[in-house]
Scaffold this active site. Sequence first.
Site, PDB file in Angstrom:
ATOM      1  N   ASN A 135      42.783 -71.931  11.576  1.00 36.22           N
ATOM      2  CA  ASN A 135      43.050 -71.442  12.944  1.00 36.22           C
ATOM      3  C   ASN A 135      42.209 -70.199  13.279  1.00 36.22           C
ATOM      4  O   ASN A 135      42.642 -69.331  14.023  1.00 36.22           O
ATOM      5  CB  ASN A 135      44.553 -71.156  13.156  1.00 36.22           C
ATOM      6  CG  ASN A 135      44.959 -70.962  14.622  1.00 36.22           C
ATOM      7  OD1 ASN A 135      45.907 -70.234  14.906  1.00 36.22           O
ATOM      8  ND2 ASN A 135      44.270 -71.574  15.544  1.00 36.22           N
ATOM      9  N   CYS A 141      38.445 -70.876  13.359  1.00 35.60           N
ATOM     10  CA  CYS A 141      37.150 -71.411  13.841  1.00 35.60           C
ATOM     11  C   CYS A 141      37.358 -72.512  14.885  1.00 35.60           C
ATOM     12  O   CYS A 141      37.236 -72.285  16.087  1.00 35.60           O
ATOM     13  CB  CYS A 141      36.307 -71.936  12.675  1.00 35.60           C
ATOM     14  SG  CYS A 141      35.764 -70.633  11.533  1.00 35.60           S
ATOM     15  N   SER A 148      40.055 -74.669  15.905  1.00 37.35           N
ATOM     16  CA  SER A 148      41.158 -74.823  16.879  1.00 37.35           C
ATOM     17  C   SER A 148      41.247 -73.682  17.900  1.00 37.35           C
ATOM     18  O   SER A 148      41.543 -73.961  19.071  1.00 37.35           O
ATOM     19  CB  SER A 148      42.505 -75.076  16.188  1.00 37.35           C
ATOM     20  OG  SER A 148      42.881 -74.019  15.363  1.00 37.35           O
ATOM     21  N   ASP A 208      34.281 -78.753   9.491  1.00 38.76           N
ATOM     22  CA  ASP A 208      34.618 -77.354   9.228  1.00 38.76           C
ATOM     23  C   ASP A 208      33.325 -76.523   9.123  1.00 38.76           C
ATOM     24  O   ASP A 208      32.490 -76.803   8.270  1.00 38.76           O
ATOM     25  CB  ASP A 208      35.382 -77.331   7.898  1.00 38.76           C
ATOM     26  CG  ASP A 208      35.843 -75.955   7.500  1.00 38.76           C
ATOM     27  OD1 ASP A 208      35.400 -74.972   8.121  1.00 38.76           O
ATOM     28  OD2 ASP A 208      36.635 -75.873   6.550  1.00 38.76           O
TER      29      ASP A 208
HETATM   30  P1  4NP Z   1      38.920 -73.619  10.621  1.00 35.34           P
HETATM   31  O1  4NP Z   1      37.853 -73.130   9.530  1.00 35.34           O
HETATM   32  O2  4NP Z   1      39.873 -74.571   9.890  1.00 35.34           O
HETATM   33  O3  4NP Z   1      38.098 -74.322  11.625  1.00 35.34           O
HETATM   34  O4  4NP Z   1      39.613 -72.373  11.148  1.00 35.34           O
HETATM   35  C1  4NP Z   1      38.200 -72.523   8.297  1.00 35.34           C
HETATM   36  C2  4NP Z   1      38.571 -71.198   8.272  1.00 35.34           C
HETATM   37  C3  4NP Z   1      38.862 -70.579   7.068  1.00 35.34           C
HETATM   38  C4  4NP Z   1      38.769 -71.299   5.898  1.00 35.34           C
HETATM   39  C5  4NP Z   1      38.402 -72.627   5.930  1.00 35.34           C
HETATM   40  C6  4NP Z   1      38.122 -73.257   7.134  1.00 35.34           C
HETATM   41  N1  4NP Z   1      39.039 -70.663   4.648  1.00 35.34           N
HETATM   42  O5  4NP Z   1      38.796 -71.282   3.591  1.00 35.34           O
HETATM   43  O6  4NP Z   1      39.490 -69.490   4.639  1.00 35.34           O
END
Ligand code: 4NP
Length: 166
Positions: free
Chosen positions: A21, A23, A25, A136
């Site tokens: 949450n 990037c 979303s 991602d």
């Molecule tokens: P999101 O991306 O799911 O699009 O917010 C990520 C943000 C952080 C992490 C992985 C994906 N992380 O590993 O901290």
Amino acid sequence: MMDSNSTTNKKVRILFVCLGNICRSPAAEGIMKKLVEKNELQDFIEVDSAGTSGWHEGELPDERMRAHGEKRAYNFSSPARKFRKADFDNFDYIIVMDKNNYNNVKSMSDGKEQAGKIRMMTDYSVQHSHHDYVPDPYYGGASGFELVLDLLEDACEGLLQAIKSQ
Ligand code: 4NP
């Protein structure tokens, strides 16, 4: 258009969900909110976002996502929160970015009605229909963030059209 909602004044409530949450979303939330405002539908459509993990709870969106958004005149500023079971009652559409998000959210659902609210973001793609998930961008470079924005802008347009034609 949207008669059943305007007569009861019940909003359509959309929740975008990714892993962190920070990037994908919150970017989907910001893009959809801007589109809703542009179409003057704020009284009919409500938008929020959440993550299947609570790793970044309370943080602003990732600064790379914010910077790429600013180049397209978006302001992504929604603090991160974790997806919770009550979201199945509070939202009409629960829109996930990838299959892991889908499986995690589905495992928290109770019955067909709740599970039926879950959709893949790319189900609404129009121009980018050859993508079946929003990748991602967290461990990648600038092009990953640009791709996320391209996919989200396209799918938000498709989602708005789908809601309008309900
Ligand atoms: P999101 O991306 O799911 O699009 O917010 C990520 C943000 C952080 C992490 C992985 C994906 N992380 O590993 O901290």
